[in-house]
Design a protein around this motif. Structure first.
Motif, PDB file in Angstrom:
ATOM      1  N   ASP A 536       0.830  -1.207   0.000  1.00  0.00           N
ATOM      2  CA  ASP A 536       0.000   0.000   0.000  1.00  0.00           C
ATOM      3  C   ASP A 536       0.862   1.254   0.000  1.00  0.00           C
ATOM      4  O   ASP A 536       0.532   2.252  -0.656  1.00  0.00           O
ATOM      5  N   TRP A 576     -15.778  -0.922  -3.629  1.00  0.00           N
ATOM      6  CA  TRP A 576     -14.475  -0.310  -3.400  1.00  0.00           C
ATOM      7  C   TRP A 576     -14.344   1.067  -4.036  1.00  0.00           C
ATOM      8  O   TRP A 576     -13.767   1.992  -3.446  1.00  0.00           O
ATOM      9  N   ARG A 584     -15.109   7.758   7.407  1.00  0.00           N
ATOM     10  CA  ARG A 584     -14.599   6.392   7.328  1.00  0.00           C
ATOM     11  C   ARG A 584     -13.692   6.216   6.114  1.00  0.00           C
ATOM     12  O   ARG A 584     -13.728   7.017   5.172  1.00  0.00           O
ATOM     13  N   ALA A 585     -12.883   5.171   6.150  1.00  0.00           N
ATOM     14  CA  ALA A 585     -12.014   4.834   5.022  1.00  0.00           C
ATOM     15  C   ALA A 585     -11.912   3.320   4.934  1.00  0.00           C
ATOM     16  O   ALA A 585     -12.171   2.605   5.905  1.00  0.00           O
ATOM     17  N   ARG A 586     -11.508   2.861   3.745  1.00  0.00           N
ATOM     18  CA  ARG A 586     -11.396   1.424   3.512  1.00  0.00           C
ATOM     19  C   ARG A 586      -9.977   1.057   3.100  1.00  0.00           C
ATOM     20  O   ARG A 586      -9.301   1.823   2.412  1.00  0.00           O
ATOM     21  N   GLY A 587      -9.564  -0.138   3.515  1.00  0.00           N
ATOM     22  CA  GLY A 587      -8.262  -0.668   3.134  1.00  0.00           C
ATOM     23  C   GLY A 587      -8.412  -2.080   2.614  1.00  0.00           C
ATOM     24  O   GLY A 587      -9.342  -2.798   2.979  1.00  0.00           O
ATOM     25  N   ILE A 601     -11.366  -6.491   2.678  1.00  0.00           N
ATOM     26  CA  ILE A 601     -11.498  -5.033   2.738  1.00  0.00           C
ATOM     27  C   ILE A 601     -12.076  -4.688   4.098  1.00  0.00           C
ATOM     28  O   ILE A 601     -13.072  -5.281   4.526  1.00  0.00           O
ATOM     29  N   GLU A 603     -13.400  -1.521   6.689  1.00  0.00           N
ATOM     30  CA  GLU A 603     -13.882  -0.137   6.766  1.00  0.00           C
ATOM     31  C   GLU A 603     -13.731   0.342   8.202  1.00  0.00           C
ATOM     32  O   GLU A 603     -14.277  -0.273   9.125  1.00  0.00           O
ATOM     33  N   ASN A 705      -4.134  -0.457   6.428  1.00  0.00           N
ATOM     34  CA  ASN A 705      -4.216   0.325   5.199  1.00  0.00           C
ATOM     35  C   ASN A 705      -5.397   1.289   5.224  1.00  0.00           C
ATOM     36  O   ASN A 705      -5.304   2.429   4.741  1.00  0.00           O
ATOM     37  N   ALA A 706      -6.515   0.848   5.783  1.00  0.00           N
ATOM     38  CA  ALA A 706      -7.662   1.748   5.916  1.00  0.00           C
ATOM     39  C   ALA A 706      -7.350   2.898   6.867  1.00  0.00           C
ATOM     40  O   ALA A 706      -7.714   4.055   6.607  1.00  0.00           O
ATOM     41  N   ARG A 709      -5.247   5.524   5.163  1.00  0.00           N
ATOM     42  CA  ARG A 709      -6.034   6.353   4.240  1.00  0.00           C
ATOM     43  C   ARG A 709      -6.897   7.343   5.015  1.00  0.00           C
ATOM     44  O   ARG A 709      -7.139   8.460   4.553  1.00  0.00           O
TER      45      ARG A 709
END
Length: 724
Positions: A536, A576, A584-587, A601, A603, A705-706, A709
């Motif tokens: 990432d 995605w 919020r964010a996703r990885g 994935i 969140e 990773n989320a 981000r």
């Protein structure tokens, strides 16, 4: 139903199977030998349809079916049920090829002395992989033997019959049929077919791939299942063992003191490096430990920071475990991206601590142990008390959590020593504090990366150096460790699956002053966290979407295509490319282990500055799932366990002593913190791969990773919750 325990007369057939008839009458048994360790089978013979048995293999069965007089099929099983559903999955394979109904299947757990045994134990997610081809051929062979016998009784050719629900049926006149039970009740000179029997083609599978009811659940729901802590026999006593005040301390001298004067104490047992108490109750045994006179030889104290520094000081050496091109040369010059990832010591935190009941008698030893490896435990007990292994019988109980902690079980040898001293059965069950402070731990890891990118945003070169403590090395003698170079359990999950022209991965194992060993997935969770987090970071440096970056780097191979399908599936599940909810964010992350590919994935968001994981999507490709419900449960459980490890768990050490003695000092993921989990199971073939550990692999990296981000800051060590 009571198991048929009558002795068997075994004879080897031309196709390498064993056939036996019970001397006491009733029932036909078919057995086969699988002597190779599970890992070797998975690597070398995973796709084999026929097991070739060397002439020097034991002439005793290591897997068998028994057709009972009432028509039920008892499959005697050496693999241990520890909540992963392995008995159900293996029974489904057998039922499919036998042509019996699910209600006719019964699983019987074997002890270390038989009727079947398995020196490899139950671990590494290889039970279904290693037994799939053998089980199919065994069941199909038995089916065809019964078909031939049934056809003869019906007066027709075998080709004119069909097998359904445990009956051989005249295909032209279905009312004419004979049951398996009727066939085995009659005298017959059973012989296996000389040619390979046909296996049921996947398009006709009716039980494999279906969510069949778990065979172990009824007993558990009714409270009838026996775990190691539940084991009881008449006249048993309880034992407790003195523990060192510091890691690495050795018992120099011990005396009974006033322990024998305490009411309820039966005996004090002292021998080299060992002091224990046998009493009429567990509380009395533990209380009497305080009455012993103990003199310990203490090593120099150490703290967690000192231990971690041993890992960090190892840069520059190690064993190459993956290489492509010349990464070192490609990394010379400017533009190198660097990162270091760390994970801490962790406990297994099983719901059930170690427990064993051992009865040492002059002619035999019986033991009931919560263990993943009954054969190995039996051998260890025999060595400790000076008995022949064939006189020691270990019956594995249900396990209240295995996770690699119960591959080796010190508690069994402790109970054996105490029982040998008093001549009565003794039960030893570790306390929660003992489990935290005196068991072995998941080793810490220290992983460094260096990489460069091309002008068009592809990875040009990458070097990884992985350092960890022992995971599996303690199971091997020094010469083999030298051959391996580094602990392959420690670097499980560290190899990269991406197409990188210049790549080098080194792994190094260091000795630590704390006992470390297998933990669910071995090194998988920690290593995928490091690898997929760094991928990432490279995606960000390349200005690329993390999913697109991964897809661009997948090789054009069968495995690469499986990864592509899993990544695209999980991306579609989670939406995605859509915006997540505000705040919020996703990885995303992916991995392969024991042949199974998982893509996750996560969140996440922040609640009053604290990390919260809201939802997790998982696409899992196990080749084919024998029991989809079972695999979904393993995926959900693995995700929760991985989240707990990454977010909260950490063993701390002060002055050579583990601080945690219970869950008040070792927080776990709670229901309140648990996310929603959505699982999609993919099918990419007809061969099943591992299910117990692989789905755990990507979860920590997906969350990290989320979080990066979301906050713009990269956390490279666990616990992830701290310092957000």
């Amino acid at each position: 139903m009571k198991q048929d325990t009558s002795p068997k007369r075994w004879r080897m057939t031309r196709r390498g199977f064993l056939i036996g008839m019970g001397l006491a009458g009733g029932g036909l048994a078919l057995g086969a030998i699988f002597g190779l360790p599970a890992a070797r089978l998975a690597l070398a013979d995973m796709f084999a349809d026929v097991i070739n048995i060397p002439s020097n293999m034991p002439r005793e069965p290591q897997l068998w079916f028994t057709i009972q007089p009432d028509g039920r099929v008892a499959m005697t099983m050496p693999k241990v049920e520890m909540g992963q559903g392995v008995h159900t999955a293996l029974a489904q394979i057998a039922a499919e090829e036998l042509g019996v109904s699910w209600e006719q299947m019964q699983v019987v757990q074997s002890s270390s002395l038989g009727p079947v045994a398995d020196g490899a134990g139950t671990s590494a997610s290889y039970s279904v992989i290693s037994l799939f081809p053998l089980l199919r051929e065994m069941a199909a062979t038995l089916r065809e033997m019964l078909r031939t016998a049934g056809a003869e009784q019906l007066g027709i050719a075998p080709a004119q019959t069909r097998i359904e629900q445990g009956f051989v049926i005249d295909a032209d006149q279905p009312a004419r049929r004979v049951s398996f039970a009727e066939l085995v009740a009659q005298p017959c000179d059973w012989e296996t077919p000389t040619e390979a029997v046909p296996l049921t083609p996947p398009e006709r599978w009716q039980i494999i791939g279906q969510p069949m009811p778990r065979l172990d659940l009824p007993a558990k729901i009714r409270g009838e299942a026996v775990y190691g802590y539940d084991a009881r026999v008449e006249g048993m006593l309880y034992g407790a063992v003195a523990r060192p005040p510091r890691l690495g301390a050795k018992l120099r001298r011990a005396a009974a003191g006033t322990a024998r004067n305490r009411p309820g104490v039966v005996e004090v047992v002292i021998r080299d490096g060992f002091a224990g108490v046998v009493a009429e109750s567990r509380l009395t045994a533990y209380a009497a430990l305080n009455d012993l006179e103990l003199d310990w030889e203490l090593p120099p104290p150490f703290n967690l920071a000192e231990l971690q520094s041993r890992l960090a000081a190892q840069a520059g050496s190690g064993t190459v475990i993956q290489r492509q091109g010349d990464a070192a040369a490609a990394l010379r010059g400017a533009g190198v991206i660097e990162a270091t990832y760390q994970t801490p010591l962790a406990a297994h935190a099983n719901l059930e601590p170690q427990a064993a009941l051992v009865d040492v008698q002059p002619d035999r030893v019986r033991a009931w142990v919560s263990t993943q490896s009954p054969v190995q435990v039996a051998r260890t007990i025999a060595g400790v008390i000076g008995r022949k292994p064939e006189t020691v019988e270990v019956t594995p109980t249900y396990l209240g959590g295995g996770f690699g902690r119960k591959v080796t079980t010190t508690v069994a040898t402790e109970a054996a020593l105490l029982s040998a001293a008093v001549g009565r059965p003794v039960h030893v069950g570790w306390t929660r504090t003992e489990e935290f402070r005196y068991g072995y731990l998941r080793p810490p890891t220290y992983v460094t990366f260096r990489a460069t990118l091309t002008d068009d945003g592809r990875i040009a070169a990458l070097v990884q150096h992985h350092v960890s403590g022992n995971v599996l090395f303690d199971l091997f003698p020094p010469p083999l460790r030298w051959v391996f170079g580094s602990d392959f359990g420690g670097w499980r999950g560290a190899r990269l699956i991406y197409d990188i022209p210049n790549l080098e991965v080194k792994a190094q194992t260091v000795e630590l002053p704390v006992p470390t060993g297998p933990w669910r997935g071995l090194g998988l969770l920690a290593n995928v966290f490091a690898v997929e987090s760094f991928i990432d970071e490279l995606a960000v440096a390349a200005g690329s979407d993390p999913l697109d970056f991964r897809l661009r780097h997948l090789p054009d191979t069968a495995t690469g295509n499986r990864f592509r399908a899993a990544l695209e599936a999980v991306a579609a599940m989670a939406g995605w490319y859509d915006q997540p909810p505000p705040g919020r964010a996703r990885g995303i992350a992916c991995s392969i282990d024991a042949g199974t590919i998982a893509a996750h994935i996560a969140e996440v968001g922040l609640v009053e500055g604290r990390l919260r994981v809201y939802r997790v999507w998982a696409a899992v490709d196990p080749g084919v799932a024998i029991n989809p419900d079972g695999l979904a449960a393993q995926t959900e459980g693995g995700i929760m366990m991985g989240l707990s490890a990454a977010l909260f768990e950490q063993i701390t050490i002060v002055d050579g002593r583990i601080e945690a003695g219970n869950f008040d000092r070792y927080p776990l993921l709670t229901i309140a913190d648990a996310p929603e989990v959505f699982v999609q199971i993919l099918r990419s073939g007809d061969q099943p791969f591992g299910g117990g550990e692989p789905p755990m692999g990507p979860i920590a990296a997906a969350v990290a990773n989320a979080l990066a981000r979301l906050t713009g800051e990269r956390r490279r060590q666990w616990p992830l919750v701290g310092g957000v």
